[in-house]
Scaffold this motif. Sequence first.
Motif, PDB file in Angstrom:
ATOM      1  N   GLU A 167       0.823  -1.209   0.000  1.00  0.00           N
ATOM      2  CA  GLU A 167       0.000   0.000   0.000  1.00  0.00           C
ATOM      3  C   GLU A 167       0.859   1.262   0.000  1.00  0.00           C
ATOM      4  OE1 GLU A 167      -2.483  -0.168   3.402  1.00  0.00           O
ATOM      5  OE2 GLU A 167      -3.663  -1.883   2.711  1.00  0.00           O
ATOM      6  N   LYS A 168       1.943   1.244   0.748  1.00  0.00           N
ATOM      7  CA  LYS A 168       2.753   2.445   0.930  1.00  0.00           C
ATOM      8  C   LYS A 168       3.735   2.692  -0.201  1.00  0.00           C
ATOM      9  CE  LYS A 168       4.127   3.359   5.197  1.00  0.00           C
ATOM     10  NZ  LYS A 168       4.691   3.225   6.576  1.00  0.00           N
ATOM     11  N   ARG A 176      -3.650   0.007   9.894  1.00  0.00           N
ATOM     12  CA  ARG A 176      -3.792  -0.589   8.572  1.00  0.00           C
ATOM     13  C   ARG A 176      -3.617  -2.113   8.628  1.00  0.00           C
ATOM     14  NH1 ARG A 176      -6.754   0.047   5.985  1.00  0.00           N
ATOM     15  NH2 ARG A 176      -5.771  -0.859   4.133  1.00  0.00           N
ATOM     16  N   ASN A 207      -6.342  -4.837   7.491  1.00  0.00           N
ATOM     17  CA  ASN A 207      -6.045  -5.878   6.516  1.00  0.00           C
ATOM     18  C   ASN A 207      -6.340  -7.280   7.051  1.00  0.00           C
ATOM     19  OD1 ASN A 207      -5.230  -4.300   4.331  1.00  0.00           O
ATOM     20  ND2 ASN A 207      -3.126  -4.136   5.077  1.00  0.00           N
TER      21      ASN A 207
END
Length: 342
Positions: free
Chosen positions: A251-252, A277, A281
């Motif tokens: 994601e990052k 996060r 998830n």
Amino acid sequence: MLKLSILDQSRVRRGMKARQALVETVSLAREADKLGFTRFWVSEHHDTPGLVGSAPEVLIAAIAAQTASIRVGSGGVLISHYSPYKIAETFRVLEGLYPGRIDLGIGRAPGGMPLASMALRYGKPANSEDRYLESLHDLGGFLGAGFPEDHRYHGLLTTPLVDTSPDVWLLGSTGHSARRAAELGARFSFAHFINGDGGQDVVRSYRENYRSGALGSEAQAGVCVMVVCAETDELAEQMALPLDVGLLLLEKLGSRTPFPTAEEAAAYKPDDFDRQRMADNRKRMIVGGPAKVKQRLLDFAADYGVDELMVTLALDSYEANLQACRLLAREFGLPGAAAFTG
């Protein structure tokens, strides 16, 4: 009894070659076939070094040639990039070679970054919603539904002229593809491993609104979820950490970021945002020992109202993924599990 299937994304783990990831996908499919899993699907990704399944049609052929009874399919072919006619003929060839064993899963996502999409389309404009819907209608026509006399493709043959067709599934992580599947008669698989929220309502709506159409005549819904299964709950939690950190870094940092090893994941220092996060998830996965995973999968299937679940595995080694398959097969009493005594 709940049926179990597998989605394999042909992941390249840190330190391994791309060729080995392909070999492991075929090997895992052979083992899944022996254990008695219902389906084995492979994914399509582009410009993503960590996922080597860029041509699911080719992998399907390789897997079907080395298995006996498991259904083999795509999770899924990205129709926005390709001619529906070419997809239909490719999967008719597969169906002719392996009758009654081929699933054609269709995805709507690009499967890569914009540059990859541009190269795949090779000058064609990006698909609009109208074009996507037209492609699905045409795919159904090419696979056997046919076209009216005033249609531009009326009379065109889709070869080879085999007497069966692959089952068509639309895949999605929102309600969009579910609505199209219900309108056109396709089967539908919800990607809970991508979106852990709201899938139950999506599947319920699909069933309520289903009608026969160009892509099929049988309402069938499935769900795909990430699973980490090991001999004990504690070991499963340890093995889930690289997945937790890997999804966060994806994601990052983007799709070219490799998943961390167990050592790298253990060394990662999450901040408060990261921890939130990672917790979010976890809604996309089921983690635990065999008994815990079995009960959670049964509850999960009941919540969705389905009799078949697809699991996707992303553990730190081929051996760990194979062991997870064996544990699941034994716990659910799959027909080939008796041969596994480990």
